[in-house]
Scaffold this motif. Structure first.
Motif, PDB file in Angstrom:
ATOM      1  N   GLY A  97       0.840  -1.354  -0.098  1.00  0.00           N
ATOM      2  CA  GLY A  97      -0.074  -0.021   0.037  1.00  0.00           C
ATOM      3  C   GLY A  97       0.754   1.153   0.130  1.00  0.00           C
ATOM      4  N   MET A  98       0.450   2.134  -0.896  1.00  0.00           N
ATOM      5  CA  MET A  98       1.350   3.426  -1.090  1.00  0.00           C
ATOM      6  C   MET A  98       0.263   4.543  -0.879  1.00  0.00           C
ATOM      7  SD  MET A  98       4.259   2.266  -3.748  1.00  0.00           S
ATOM      8  CE  MET A  98       5.431   3.703  -3.245  1.00  0.00           C
ATOM      9  N   TYR A  99       0.887   5.823  -0.256  1.00  0.00           N
ATOM     10  CA  TYR A  99       0.052   6.769  -0.022  1.00  0.00           C
ATOM     11  C   TYR A  99       0.677   8.183  -0.164  1.00  0.00           C
ATOM     12  CZ  TYR A  99       1.658   6.643   4.763  1.00  0.00           C
ATOM     13  OH  TYR A  99       2.639   6.634   5.972  1.00  0.00           O
ATOM     14  N   GLN A 100      -0.025   9.087  -0.248  1.00  0.00           N
ATOM     15  CA  GLN A 100       0.348  10.554   0.160  1.00  0.00           C
ATOM     16  C   GLN A 100      -0.725  11.098   1.036  1.00  0.00           C
ATOM     17  OE1 GLN A 100       1.226  12.421  -3.601  1.00  0.00           O
ATOM     18  NE2 GLN A 100       3.144  11.686  -3.929  1.00  0.00           N
ATOM     19  N   THR A 101      -0.278  11.903   2.061  1.00  0.00           N
ATOM     20  CA  THR A 101      -1.042  12.498   3.019  1.00  0.00           C
ATOM     21  C   THR A 101      -1.017  13.827   3.342  1.00  0.00           C
ATOM     22  OG1 THR A 101      -0.329  11.504   5.053  1.00  0.00           O
ATOM     23  CG2 THR A 101      -1.834  10.229   3.855  1.00  0.00           C
ATOM     24  N   THR A 102      -1.894  14.530   3.901  1.00  0.00           N
ATOM     25  CA  THR A 102      -1.580  16.091   4.142  1.00  0.00           C
ATOM     26  C   THR A 102      -1.228  15.898   5.632  1.00  0.00           C
ATOM     27  OG1 THR A 102      -3.893  16.387   4.794  1.00  0.00           O
ATOM     28  CG2 THR A 102      -3.303  17.077   2.614  1.00  0.00           C
ATOM     29  N   GLU A 103      -0.797  16.987   6.397  1.00  0.00           N
ATOM     30  CA  GLU A 103      -0.374  17.030   7.622  1.00  0.00           C
ATOM     31  C   GLU A 103      -1.565  16.594   8.625  1.00  0.00           C
ATOM     32  OE1 GLU A 103       2.621  19.213  10.558  1.00  0.00           O
ATOM     33  OE2 GLU A 103       1.786  20.391   8.963  1.00  0.00           O
ATOM     34  N   ASP A 104      -2.705  17.336   8.280  1.00  0.00           N
ATOM     35  CA  ASP A 104      -3.878  17.360   8.777  1.00  0.00           C
ATOM     36  C   ASP A 104      -4.779  16.025   8.917  1.00  0.00           C
ATOM     37  OD1 ASP A 104      -4.930  17.686   6.457  1.00  0.00           O
ATOM     38  OD2 ASP A 104      -6.200  19.368   7.198  1.00  0.00           O
ATOM     39  N   GLY A 105      -4.257  14.979   8.305  1.00  0.00           N
ATOM     40  CA  GLY A 105      -4.804  13.531   8.148  1.00  0.00           C
ATOM     41  C   GLY A 105      -5.683  13.279   6.798  1.00  0.00           C
ATOM     42  N   HIS A 106      -5.478  13.947   5.614  1.00  0.00           N
ATOM     43  CA  HIS A 106      -6.380  13.648   4.495  1.00  0.00           C
ATOM     44  C   HIS A 106      -5.337  13.045   3.491  1.00  0.00           C
ATOM     45  CE1 HIS A 106      -8.534  16.656   6.593  1.00  0.00           C
ATOM     46  NE2 HIS A 106      -9.699  16.081   5.904  1.00  0.00           N
ATOM     47  N   TYR A 107      -5.930  11.908   2.630  1.00  0.00           N
ATOM     48  CA  TYR A 107      -5.054  11.505   1.689  1.00  0.00           C
ATOM     49  C   TYR A 107      -5.092  12.295   0.362  1.00  0.00           C
ATOM     50  CZ  TYR A 107      -4.768   6.891   4.071  1.00  0.00           C
ATOM     51  OH  TYR A 107      -4.713   5.885   4.896  1.00  0.00           O
ATOM     52  N   LEU A 108      -3.965  12.583  -0.227  1.00  0.00           N
ATOM     53  CA  LEU A 108      -3.785  13.107  -1.612  1.00  0.00           C
ATOM     54  C   LEU A 108      -3.682  12.286  -2.519  1.00  0.00           C
ATOM     55  CD1 LEU A 108      -1.085  15.885  -0.465  1.00  0.00           C
ATOM     56  CD2 LEU A 108      -3.777  16.272  -0.938  1.00  0.00           C
ATOM     57  N   PHE A 149       6.970  22.215   3.753  1.00  0.00           N
ATOM     58  CA  PHE A 149       6.177  21.114   4.009  1.00  0.00           C
ATOM     59  C   PHE A 149       5.130  20.834   2.602  1.00  0.00           C
ATOM     60  CE2 PHE A 149       2.804  18.266   5.192  1.00  0.00           C
ATOM     61  CZ  PHE A 149       3.602  17.169   5.578  1.00  0.00           C
ATOM     62  N   LEU A 150       5.350  19.760   2.246  1.00  0.00           N
ATOM     63  CA  LEU A 150       4.231  19.478   1.102  1.00  0.00           C
ATOM     64  C   LEU A 150       3.205  18.302   1.511  1.00  0.00           C
ATOM     65  CD1 LEU A 150       6.280  19.510  -2.300  1.00  0.00           C
ATOM     66  CD2 LEU A 150       5.034  21.301  -1.236  1.00  0.00           C
ATOM     67  N   TYR A 151       3.951  17.112   1.838  1.00  0.00           N
ATOM     68  CA  TYR A 151       2.935  15.867   2.079  1.00  0.00           C
ATOM     69  C   TYR A 151       3.747  14.999   2.872  1.00  0.00           C
ATOM     70  CZ  TYR A 151       4.384  14.747  -2.440  1.00  0.00           C
ATOM     71  OH  TYR A 151       5.230  14.418  -3.534  1.00  0.00           O
ATOM     72  N   TYR A 152       2.987  13.897   3.627  1.00  0.00           N
ATOM     73  CA  TYR A 152       3.806  12.747   4.029  1.00  0.00           C
ATOM     74  C   TYR A 152       3.892  11.676   2.657  1.00  0.00           C
ATOM     75  CZ  TYR A 152       3.534  14.591   8.736  1.00  0.00           C
ATOM     76  OH  TYR A 152       3.649  15.585   9.475  1.00  0.00           O
ATOM     77  N   GLU A 153       4.721  10.955   2.405  1.00  0.00           N
ATOM     78  CA  GLU A 153       4.750   9.976   1.675  1.00  0.00           C
ATOM     79  C   GLU A 153       5.299   8.600   2.010  1.00  0.00           C
ATOM     80  OE1 GLU A 153       5.780  10.608  -2.968  1.00  0.00           O
ATOM     81  OE2 GLU A 153       7.596   9.932  -1.824  1.00  0.00           O
ATOM     82  N   GLY A 154       4.618   7.553   2.109  1.00  0.00           N
ATOM     83  CA  GLY A 154       5.046   6.315   2.560  1.00  0.00           C
ATOM     84  C   GLY A 154       4.351   4.845   2.153  1.00  0.00           C
ATOM     85  N   SER A 155       4.670   3.838   2.501  1.00  0.00           N
ATOM     86  CA  SER A 155       4.062   2.619   2.144  1.00  0.00           C
ATOM     87  C   SER A 155       3.673   1.948   3.575  1.00  0.00           C
ATOM     88  CB  SER A 155       5.044   1.812   1.644  1.00  0.00           C
ATOM     89  OG  SER A 155       6.144   1.652   2.496  1.00  0.00           O
ATOM     90  N   VAL A 156       2.607   0.902   3.104  1.00  0.00           N
ATOM     91  CA  VAL A 156       1.924   0.379   4.304  1.00  0.00           C
ATOM     92  C   VAL A 156       2.118  -1.202   4.143  1.00  0.00           C
ATOM     93  CG1 VAL A 156      -0.080  -0.004   5.824  1.00  0.00           C
ATOM     94  CG2 VAL A 156       0.518   2.184   4.753  1.00  0.00           C
ATOM     95  N   GLU A 157       2.225  -2.040   5.042  1.00  0.00           N
ATOM     96  CA  GLU A 157       2.304  -3.501   4.704  1.00  0.00           C
ATOM     97  C   GLU A 157       1.443  -4.191   6.004  1.00  0.00           C
ATOM     98  OE1 GLU A 157       5.623  -7.146   5.010  1.00  0.00           O
ATOM     99  OE2 GLU A 157       6.241  -5.332   5.359  1.00  0.00           O
ATOM    100  N   ASP A 158       0.559  -5.260   5.692  1.00  0.00           N
ATOM    101  CA  ASP A 158      -0.139  -6.032   6.663  1.00  0.00           C
ATOM    102  C   ASP A 158       0.780  -6.980   7.287  1.00  0.00           C
ATOM    103  OD1 ASP A 158      -1.993  -7.315   8.087  1.00  0.00           O
ATOM    104  OD2 ASP A 158      -3.356  -7.722   6.432  1.00  0.00           O
ATOM    105  N   ILE A 159       0.658  -6.828   8.511  1.00  0.00           N
ATOM    106  CA  ILE A 159       1.730  -7.629   9.543  1.00  0.00           C
ATOM    107  C   ILE A 159       0.900  -8.404  10.465  1.00  0.00           C
ATOM    108  CG2 ILE A 159       3.736  -6.283   9.267  1.00  0.00           C
ATOM    109  CD1 ILE A 159       3.508  -5.135  11.997  1.00  0.00           C
ATOM    110  N   SER A 160      -0.220  -8.442  10.270  1.00  0.00           N
ATOM    111  CA  SER A 160      -1.071  -9.347  11.227  1.00  0.00           C
ATOM    112  C   SER A 160      -0.780 -10.612  11.443  1.00  0.00           C
ATOM    113  CB  SER A 160      -2.726  -9.336  10.676  1.00  0.00           C
ATOM    114  OG  SER A 160      -3.109  -7.941  10.650  1.00  0.00           O
ATOM    115  N   GLU A 161      -0.406 -11.300  10.387  1.00  0.00           N
ATOM    116  CA  GLU A 161       0.006 -12.808  10.726  1.00  0.00           C
ATOM    117  C   GLU A 161       1.392 -12.751  11.550  1.00  0.00           C
ATOM    118  OE1 GLU A 161      -0.451 -16.617  11.047  1.00  0.00           O
ATOM    119  OE2 GLU A 161      -1.901 -15.257  10.051  1.00  0.00           O
ATOM    120  N   ARG A 162       2.283 -11.939  10.847  1.00  0.00           N
ATOM    121  CA  ARG A 162       3.654 -11.772  11.763  1.00  0.00           C
ATOM    122  C   ARG A 162       3.333 -11.413  13.224  1.00  0.00           C
ATOM    123  NH1 ARG A 162       7.117  -7.087   9.763  1.00  0.00           N
ATOM    124  NH2 ARG A 162       6.534  -7.809   7.819  1.00  0.00           N
TER     125      ARG A 162
END
Length: 610
Positions: free
Chosen positions: A55-66, A146-159
């Motif tokens: 999962g990849m995303y860009q979000t604003t500082e106040d918590g909205h997805y760009l 500052f423009l935005y946060y950029e990152g990736s997400v991984e499901d680690i539930s099983e781990r």
């Protein structure tokens, strides 16, 4: 002159204009190429972004997805990235399970410029909770804004589940699920900290199940585990959420009773535990009763750390056992001396048996038949320790049973008794047999008992018919088929089988006919009162009647008074044993004793009552 210069100037201007035009065209080509490259890079980035398995995303500082990709939408349970961005408009309030987690995310980025393996529990669209790991950083413009946060997400539930399972296995007992001794340290540290802050006390109770070894040895480890699980459930029901119950090992539990409960009424807590444990328990179709002995140490009076508190609670527990089991004792100064004495005795016992020391000897107590002849002798272990002097059997036999050293002791007595019995001569040429007690621990050692008995007979040359194995009635509580099979192996050797202490155990008379048993031995507690108490007389008479009906010989041990002998003989007892006739004696003394009975001379005591 002017006419000549003008054409030259015009020619230069034209050349300059042409050069500028060519340069502008080259610049346009470069700009177009750069734009094309930028577009291509944008396309490549978008393709990577959209098709990434993470999962990849860009979000604003106040918590909205760009921006979000399909993998992120799938992860959170949305059909499309657009649906995710529209439905999850408040990341801080609607995504994270733990309030303030988004603030932690932003604080870490401010401090370190990025987050790595940032683990959080989050909600999916359908309300399911999963664990994710985020890697992200802040993106700034050329001017540093500052423009935005950029990152990736991984499901680690099983781990995470696997890691939680491993952590649980490392800190909890696999049989009962209770905290183990490693987690106990952490729980006690917390409890002591709370007690210190409130200037209060807490109790550490060391709990040992009475008669557990009897169930475990006679009915098998699977039944023993079921017993432990049930006892853990009962103990857990006696304590509050603020208390800690841990399995320390074997049949030992430790209970940390919080300061509030300790102040309110420690005795009531311990009595509640005791009452819960001793309630009857149905296992393998039998009703059993297993009590407990408890020792209690109080923090901070009796110690300020786990090791000291447990040592003192353990000392108090052994004091409770010595007082008759099924009790509890609070630690008192001086109990450590008793514990140190017990540990020293155990060490000496182990060293003596493992080194095959001659400190252990075998004494023999004769048994007489109704005619007054010596018909057999019981082999009894005696310990004359160089360190502790003569140690009574009621001290070292229970200790040997508890530590498992009884296996070595039984083997030693068996070999010595068989070798000694070969030297005996009897009245009219019939030599008496020898009886050896067999521990429940040895009886359940996967066929090793039959091998041990066979070896003792072969090495000594004793005829198998002159060896009697005395098995406690508790052995017959377990798996009936297994018991019959083991007894069959022993009977195949030609030895005689006796049930010792008959009337005190839990065996069903319905099964008695199935066991290849030859002798019933009435427990001394009934024999001792058979001339005085009606209930003891009734039980003794019932055992004698049962023996006759099943074709078994019946032996009475602990005969000390002529009136007891008279009652037993009048009701058909086959053999008598006790201080009325002869005390246990060393091997040499027994040979002299047997020599005095050659020629059919009767025992004086039996002559008087016969």
């Amino acid at each position: 002159m002017a006419a000549l210069l003008l054409p030259a100037l015009l020619a230069g201007a034209c050349a300059l204009a042409l050069g500028l035009a060519l340069r502008l065209r080259a610049l346009h080509r470069q700009r177009d190429a750069a734009a094309a490259q930028a577009a291509e890079a944008e396309l490549r980035f978008r393709s990577i972004f959209d098709n990434a398995v993470l999962g990849m995303y860009q979000t604003t500082e106040d918590g909205h997805y760009l921006a979000a990709n399909q993998a992120l939408a799938d992860l959170y349970g949305y059909p499309t990235p657009a649906a995710l961005m529209a439905g999850l408009s408040d990341i801080a309030g609607r995504l994270y399970v733990e309030r303030g987690r988004r603030d932690d995310f932003k604080a870490l980025i401010r401090a370190r410029a990025r987050v790595v393996d940032f683990e959080s529990e989050v909600y999916r669209r359908d309300g399911e909770r999963i664990w994710i790991s985020e890697n992200a950083h802040a993106v700034h413009g050329a001017d540093g804004r500052f423009l935005y946060y950029e990152g990736s997400v991984e499901d680690i539930s099983e781990r995470r589940r696997h890691r939680t399972l491993l952590e649980h296995q490392a800190t909890h007992d696999p049989v009962t699920g209770l905290p183990n001794r490693y987690l106990l340290q952490d729980r006690l540290d917390r409890a002591m900290g709370a007690a210190r802050r409130r200037d209060e006390r807490l109790m550490v109770a060391f709990i040992d199940l009475d008669n557990f070894k009897f169930v475990n040895d006679s009915m098998g480890h699977a039944v023993g585990d079921r017993l432990l699980v049930e006892m853990a459930r009962r103990l857990q029901a006696c304590v509050r959420e603020t208390d800690t119950l841990a399995r320390y090992g074997g049949d030992e539990f430790v209970l940390i009773i919080s300061s509030a409960a300790a102040q309110a009424g420690p005795v009531q807590v311990l009595e509640r535990v005791h009452d819960a444990v001793r309630q009857p328990l149905a296992l393998e179709g039998r009703d059993l009763s297993v009590g407990c002995s408890m020792g209690v140490a109080v923090y901070p009076r009796d110690g300020a750390d786990l090791e000291t508190l447990l040592r003192h609670a353990d000392a108090a527990m052994y004091q409770a056992k010595a007082a008759g089991k099924g009790q509890f004792r609070f630690y008192e100064a001086g109990l450590n001396a008793a514990v140190q004495e017990r540990l020293a005795l155990e060490s000496a016992l182990r060293r003596t048996l493992e080194n095959d020391s001659d400190e252990f000897q075998v004494a023999y107590q004769p048994k007489f038949d109704a005619s007054g002849d010596v018909c057999g002798c019981e082999a009894l272990a005696r310990w004359h320790s160089t360190e502790s002097g003569t140690v009574a059997p009621d001290r070292f036999i229970p200790l040997a049973e508890e530590t498992g050293l009884i296996v070595l002791l039984t083997a030693r007595v068996l070999h010595a008794a068989c070798a000694e019995a070969v030297r005996w001569s009897g009245q009219g040429g019939a030599a008496p047999g020898v009886a050896v007690n067999i521990s429940a621990r040895h009886f359940r050692r996967d066929g090793q008992l039959a091998a041990l008995v066979r070896a003792a007979l072969e090495q000594s040359g004793l005829p198998p018919g002159r060896l009697q194995l005395e098995l406690t009635e508790s052995l017959f509580v377990g798996n009936v088929e297994e018991t019959v099979a083991i007894l069959g192996e022993l009977k195949a050797l030609g030895v005689t089988i006796a049930i010792d202490d008959f009337g005190t155990g839990y065996s069903s008379l319905a099964y008695l006919k199935r066991f290849p048993v030859d002798v019933l031995k009435i427990d001394r507690s009934f024999v001792g009162e058979c001339d005085r108490a009606d209930d003891a007389r009734s039980i003794t008479g019932a055992v004698l009647s049962l023996g006759r009906s099943l074709g078994l010989r019946v032996v009475a041990e602990g005969v000390e008074r002529p009136a007891q002998a008279a009652y037993l003989l009048a009701h058909g007892c086959d053999e008598l044993q006790g201080y009325l006739y002869a005390q246990p004696m060393p091997a040499a003394a027994l040979r002299d004793f047997l020599a005095s009975y050659r020629g059919g001379r009767r025992a004086p005591a039996l002559a008087a009552v016969g």
